[in-house]
Every structure is written in C-alpha cells, then in structure tokens.
Design a protein around this motif. Structure first.
Motif, PDB file in Angstrom:
ATOM      1  N   ASP A   1       0.853  -1.189   0.000  1.00  0.00           N
ATOM      2  CA  ASP A   1       0.000   0.000   0.000  1.00  0.00           C
ATOM      3  C   ASP A   1       0.890   1.241   0.000  1.00  0.00           C
ATOM      4  N   TYR A   2       0.708   2.109  -0.998  1.00  0.00           N
ATOM      5  CA  TYR A   2       1.589   3.265  -1.145  1.00  0.00           C
ATOM      6  C   TYR A   2       1.617   4.165   0.093  1.00  0.00           C
ATOM      7  N   VAL A   3       0.521   4.193   0.824  1.00  0.00           N
ATOM      8  CA  VAL A   3       0.450   5.121   1.943  1.00  0.00           C
ATOM      9  C   VAL A   3       1.431   4.755   3.050  1.00  0.00           C
ATOM     10  N   ARG A   4       1.960   3.530   3.011  1.00  0.00           N
ATOM     11  CA  ARG A   4       3.012   3.164   3.970  1.00  0.00           C
ATOM     12  C   ARG A   4       4.217   4.093   3.859  1.00  0.00           C
ATOM     13  N   TRP A   5       4.425   4.659   2.687  1.00  0.00           N
ATOM     14  CA  TRP A   5       5.631   5.438   2.422  1.00  0.00           C
ATOM     15  C   TRP A   5       5.464   6.910   2.776  1.00  0.00           C
ATOM     16  N   ALA A   6       4.279   7.288   3.158  1.00  0.00           N
ATOM     17  CA  ALA A   6       3.991   8.706   3.348  1.00  0.00           C
ATOM     18  C   ALA A   6       4.712   9.271   4.570  1.00  0.00           C
ATOM     19  N   GLU A   7       4.948  10.556   4.547  1.00  0.00           N
ATOM     20  CA  GLU A   7       5.435  11.280   5.717  1.00  0.00           C
ATOM     21  C   GLU A   7       4.237  11.895   6.430  1.00  0.00           C
ATOM     22  N   PRO A   8       4.335  12.109   7.761  1.00  0.00           N
ATOM     23  CA  PRO A   8       5.489  11.858   8.628  1.00  0.00           C
ATOM     24  C   PRO A   8       5.514  10.419   9.142  1.00  0.00           C
ATOM     25  N   LYS A   9       6.668  10.014   9.615  1.00  0.00           N
ATOM     26  CA  LYS A   9       6.827   8.700  10.218  1.00  0.00           C
ATOM     27  C   LYS A   9       6.515   8.771  11.710  1.00  0.00           C
ATOM     28  N   VAL A  10       6.106   7.646  12.271  1.00  0.00           N
ATOM     29  CA  VAL A  10       5.887   7.554  13.707  1.00  0.00           C
ATOM     30  C   VAL A  10       7.214   7.209  14.374  1.00  0.00           C
ATOM     31  N   PRO A  11       7.725   8.051  15.276  1.00  0.00           N
ATOM     32  CA  PRO A  11       9.037   7.790  15.878  1.00  0.00           C
ATOM     33  C   PRO A  11       9.094   6.428  16.568  1.00  0.00           C
ATOM     34  N   GLY A  12      10.093   5.628  16.175  1.00  0.00           N
ATOM     35  CA  GLY A  12      10.328   4.359  16.846  1.00  0.00           C
ATOM     36  C   GLY A  12       9.469   3.213  16.385  1.00  0.00           C
ATOM     37  N   ALA A  13       8.491   3.444  15.514  1.00  0.00           N
ATOM     38  CA  ALA A  13       7.600   2.369  15.083  1.00  0.00           C
ATOM     39  C   ALA A  13       8.326   1.458  14.092  1.00  0.00           C
TER      40      ALA A  13
ATOM     41  N   PHE B   1      -0.486   5.834   7.262  1.00  0.00           N
ATOM     42  CA  PHE B   1      -0.820   4.420   7.145  1.00  0.00           C
ATOM     43  C   PHE B   1      -1.538   3.926   8.397  1.00  0.00           C
ATOM     44  N   LEU B   2      -1.015   4.263   9.561  1.00  0.00           N
ATOM     45  CA  LEU B   2      -1.629   3.802  10.805  1.00  0.00           C
ATOM     46  C   LEU B   2      -3.036   4.366  10.963  1.00  0.00           C
ATOM     47  N   ALA B   3      -3.264   5.574  10.467  1.00  0.00           N
ATOM     48  CA  ALA B   3      -4.588   6.184  10.582  1.00  0.00           C
ATOM     49  C   ALA B   3      -5.659   5.376   9.872  1.00  0.00           C
ATOM     50  N   LEU B   4      -5.256   4.615   8.847  1.00  0.00           N
ATOM     51  CA  LEU B   4      -6.220   3.856   8.049  1.00  0.00           C
ATOM     52  C   LEU B   4      -6.159   2.346   8.276  1.00  0.00           C
ATOM     53  N   ASN B   5      -5.131   1.861   8.978  1.00  0.00           N
ATOM     54  CA  ASN B   5      -4.882   0.420   8.935  1.00  0.00           C
ATOM     55  C   ASN B   5      -4.730  -0.258  10.280  1.00  0.00           C
ATOM     56  N   ARG B   6      -5.187   0.375  11.351  1.00  0.00           N
ATOM     57  CA  ARG B   6      -5.244  -0.357  12.612  1.00  0.00           C
ATOM     58  C   ARG B   6      -6.239  -1.515  12.456  1.00  0.00           C
TER      59      ARG B   6
ATOM     60  N   GLU C   1     -14.791  10.880  22.603  1.00  0.00           N
ATOM     61  CA  GLU C   1     -13.720   9.901  22.399  1.00  0.00           C
ATOM     62  C   GLU C   1     -13.315   9.817  20.928  1.00  0.00           C
ATOM     63  N   MET C   2     -13.165  11.000  20.324  1.00  0.00           N
ATOM     64  CA  MET C   2     -12.798  11.030  18.918  1.00  0.00           C
ATOM     65  C   MET C   2     -11.296  11.183  18.687  1.00  0.00           C
ATOM     66  N   VAL C   3     -10.511  11.200  19.750  1.00  0.00           N
ATOM     67  CA  VAL C   3      -9.070  11.012  19.665  1.00  0.00           C
ATOM     68  C   VAL C   3      -8.721   9.854  20.580  1.00  0.00           C
ATOM     69  N   VAL C   4      -8.071   8.841  20.012  1.00  0.00           N
ATOM     70  CA  VAL C   4      -7.724   7.647  20.783  1.00  0.00           C
ATOM     71  C   VAL C   4      -6.219   7.415  20.682  1.00  0.00           C
ATOM     72  N   GLU C   5      -5.710   6.582  21.567  1.00  0.00           N
ATOM     73  CA  GLU C   5      -4.301   6.216  21.546  1.00  0.00           C
ATOM     74  C   GLU C   5      -4.165   4.756  21.138  1.00  0.00           C
ATOM     75  N   LEU C   6      -3.281   4.508  20.173  1.00  0.00           N
ATOM     76  CA  LEU C   6      -3.065   3.170  19.634  1.00  0.00           C
ATOM     77  C   LEU C   6      -1.713   2.655  20.097  1.00  0.00           C
ATOM     78  N   ASP C   7      -1.696   1.449  20.634  1.00  0.00           N
ATOM     79  CA  ASP C   7      -0.444   0.813  21.020  1.00  0.00           C
ATOM     80  C   ASP C   7       0.221   0.240  19.777  1.00  0.00           C
TER      81      ASP C   7
ATOM     82  N   VAL D   1       0.392   6.020  19.823  1.00  0.00           N
ATOM     83  CA  VAL D   1       0.113   6.850  18.658  1.00  0.00           C
ATOM     84  C   VAL D   1      -1.303   7.401  18.764  1.00  0.00           C
ATOM     85  N   ARG D   2      -1.445   8.692  18.595  1.00  0.00           N
ATOM     86  CA  ARG D   2      -2.778   9.318  18.632  1.00  0.00           C
ATOM     87  C   ARG D   2      -3.413   9.257  17.246  1.00  0.00           C
ATOM     88  N   LEU D   3      -4.650   8.784  17.196  1.00  0.00           N
ATOM     89  CA  LEU D   3      -5.410   8.692  15.960  1.00  0.00           C
ATOM     90  C   LEU D   3      -6.837   9.154  16.220  1.00  0.00           C
TER      91      LEU D   3
END
Length: 411
Positions: free
Chosen positions: A45-57, A66-71, A333-339, A347-349
């Motif tokens: 999936d091209y969106v994996r390459w998008a910026e910004p990156k999640v630090p340490g992930a 990518f994480l915003a769409l693929n949890r 609860e429209m901002v959540v934290e993802l482990d 990560v906040r999503l």
C-alpha cells in the motif's frame, strides 16, 4: 481477536490502496471484521511510504497516515501476476465474506481473479469495487482523484464565493463521502441480503456517483424550478446573511441561524431587533455590512460565551489543533491512543465515529500491520502446509515481512 463486536466472523480481503478503500475497511475492522490487507510483493500500500513517520515504530508500518487507516488489520503479500499467487488469492477467497478493491475496472478480470472467477469459488462472496467513475459508462477507464470527481459532478463548481474561484475542501469529499462510506453501506446491505438468499453480489461504487448524491437537495431544487444554481447562489453556501462564517476580533465564527427563532435570538442578543426582518438578505447588502461590523467587535471567546446565553447556532471556527484538544472531541472519544510496536509512545489517531450502545467499535484491537507481517499465518489459516508455504515464499508468489520500505509515496 476480541469478541462481541458487531462484525465478528466477517472476513474481508482488502486489495485496495490509499484512502477510499482503506477508510472503508477501517470502519469494518473497528467493528470486528477480520480485514486482511492483500498487498503486492513490492511496495505494498503506497500510503506506507507517506510522511510523517511515527518515531520508533516498525519501519514497514511507520507512516502516521498508514496507521490512521490500517489499525485492526492484517497483511499478506501476494504476487497476483503469478499462477501460484492467484491460487493463493482464490484459496483465501473461499473463506472470505467480502473482497474490496479499488483498481480500474477489469484489472482483476485481466489477471484471472475478477468477480466472475471469484464467485465460482465462493458464491456467497460480496465483491465491492470502488472506482472513480464506475464499472460502466464513458469514463470507466479514466484516471482521477477527489478533485476531479467533485469537478465533474458540479459540487466543486458550486463551492466558494460568487466572484471567486471554486473552493477545495480540506476533507476528501468524493474519496470518503462518495467512495468509502458508500462502499461500507453497500457491503453491509449486500451482506444483509445474503443472510436471506445465501448468495453474494457485486457492489459497484463510483466516487463520482457518491459525490453527486451529496447534492440531493440542490439537484431537487433545480429539477423542480429549472433554475441553474451558480457559485455563491446557494442558500446554504453563503447567500444568506443568517448562514455564513464571519470574521471576529481574533479569528472567525460560524452563524447558522437558519430558523427564524435562532436569527431572532441573535439579533435580540446583540440589541439589534431591527435586523430581524433582514434574515435572508444577501451578502453585500446593508444588513450584511451591519452584521459583519457587529461580529468584529467581539473575540471568539466572547462569541462562544454569547452562544451559551443565546440559543442561536453560533460556534467558533477552530484550527485543527484546537479542535482535536477540545472538550467536545474528548467527550466523544474522537481522539484515541493506539499501542504500536516499537513506537516511543502511544500513537494518537482519530476514534470511531459511529457509537453503538451495546457493541461499540474498538480502535485498539490490533496495531497497524507491518508489510506482509502475517503472510505465513494467513497461509496456514487458508490450509497451506509448511512445505507449500516454503515453496510459495521461495518462488516469490508470496512474500513475508518486508525489511523496510524505500522511497517516497509522493516522490
């Protein structure tokens, strides 16, 4: 996988990339569907390459977009240009409820794994195809993006001020509203019908069609009157003094006092009873200039306090950071934290937008998958034995976890 969610037991093969399909399957995944991202053996999936990156992930799931769409999803890498790869997809499809794709029409047919072939191995499969212009019609083969669809169906041309250019929205109306949401609805409708018939069907979602449906009220008025609306002429797009954004002392506010009682409450609240009769005057009128001057005299905070005392449909225009930190977003609860594995902190999503009273969605069942992270696991679930799995990996028909993406999504 957690239990008790509305879509537990529904398996979705998601061959789509980027936003429309990804958001559609995100909605299904958050409510319990087992969404399997079927990615290619190259970039995925091209969106994996998008910026910004999640630090340490993990590097293969490190894009914040990518994480915003693929949890809550799993990933397998398959080369559908090989016979063995196509066989893997067909094996997966036998036990799937839904297949979602966003290629141009006939791409999967040319590969030998289109709807007709898939329904042979699984007559109950719901096959959803999201495309720009649908599977038939004169534009079926054309490329496009959100703005193209909005331009062609008249929505972009009606957005903005009368003497200004068409205004692009900050959100992707056609991608999300015309594509992802219509696809999610179509899939659920087809699954409900399958409960009765036992047979699946093809769900043909055109982002242009879906975006056009957002003009239901505007089109109805045109059909009835024959009068062609122009940019700046729509009552709910800036033509009424009572329904517009207004500049205040330190920013902007929205006044949406469409019903007479709300407009009267605003007028009386600011001590201008004389303006009550001018609710539906147009921009540029004397009443409009008076209202503009009144709004400039107070700050956003003062207008917010005013709105608490006077029920008049008045709210501030917030910047994104202000909105995400607001009490409204927190309460809903429209901002959540993802482990996310390897991330330095959660990560906040954005959260789940549909609230069910008994079986609410769950944004944190699974972290965003690495590229091909579950390839071998999913092959075993499909009935492949270890020797077969080894052969598929060795041949390149299926690939395991990628080491790291290279390149740039937009470059």
């Amino acid at each position: 996988m957690s239990g008790g969610l509305p879509l537990d037991g529904i398996r979705v093969l998601d061959l789509s990339r980027l936003l429309p399909g990804g958001f559609c399957s995100l909605l299904l995944a958050d409510f319990g569907a087992d969404v399997i991202k079927v990615e290619d053996t190259g970039l995925g999936d091209y969106v994996r390459w998008a910026e910004p990156k999640v630090p340490g992930a993990e590097p293969t799931a490190s894009s914040a977009l990518f994480l915003a769409l693929n949890r809550n999803k799993r990933s397998i890498r398959i080369d559908l240009k090989t016979d063995a790869g196509r066989d893997v997809l067909l094996r997966l499809a036998r036990h799937a409820d839904v297949l979602l794709e966003s290629f141009r029409p006939d791409v999967l047919d040319r590969l030998g794994v289109g709807y007709e072939r898939l329904r042979e191995v699984n007559p109950g499969l719901v096959y959803c195809a999201i495309s720009g212009y649908g599977r038939d019609g004169p534009y079926r083969e054309r490329s496009g993006h959100d703005m193209n669809y909005l331009g062609l169906v008249g929505l972009l041309g009606l957005s903005g001020e009368h003497d200004g250019p068409p205004m692009q929205a900050a959100g992707q109306i056609a991608d999300l509203g015309g594509g992802a949401l219509m696809a999610a609805f179509g899939i659920l409708a087809a699954l409900r019908e399958r409960d009765r018939s036992g047979v699946g069907q093809l769900v043909d979602v055109s982002m242009a069609d879906g975006a056009l449906s957002w003009l239901a009220m505007v089109a109805a008025k045109y059909f009835a009157s024959g009068e062609v609306p122009r940019r700046g002429d729509l009552e709910l797009a800036g033509r009424l003094v009572c329904y517009r954004p207004y500049a205040c002392a330190d920013g902007w506010v929205t006044l949406a006092a469409l019903e007479p009682k709300f407009w009267a409450a605003w007028c009386r609240g600011v001590g201008r009873e004389d303006l009550v009769a001018h609710q539906f005057d147009a921009p540029g009128s004397t009443a409009h200039a008076e209202v503009e001057a009144i709004f400039r005299r107070r700050t956003r905070a003062e207008w917010s306090a005013f709105a608490s005392d006077h029920d008049c449909c008045l709210e501030p225009v917030l910047e994104l950071d202000e909105a995400l930190d607001s009490e409204l977003v927190a309460a809903r609860e429209m901002v959540v934290e993802l482990d996310q594995p390897g991330a330095q902190e959660p990560v906040r999503l954005l959260g789940v937008p549909v609230k069910l009273s008994r079986t609410p969605g769950d944004a944190n069942r699974l972290p965003g998958p690495g590229l091909g992270e579950q390839s071998e696991q999913l092959l075993r679930e499909a009935g492949f034995v270890e020797d077969e799995i080894a052969a598929l990996l060795a041949s390149g028909a299926v690939a395991g976890p990628a080491q790291a993406p290279e390149g740039s999504f937009l470059g």
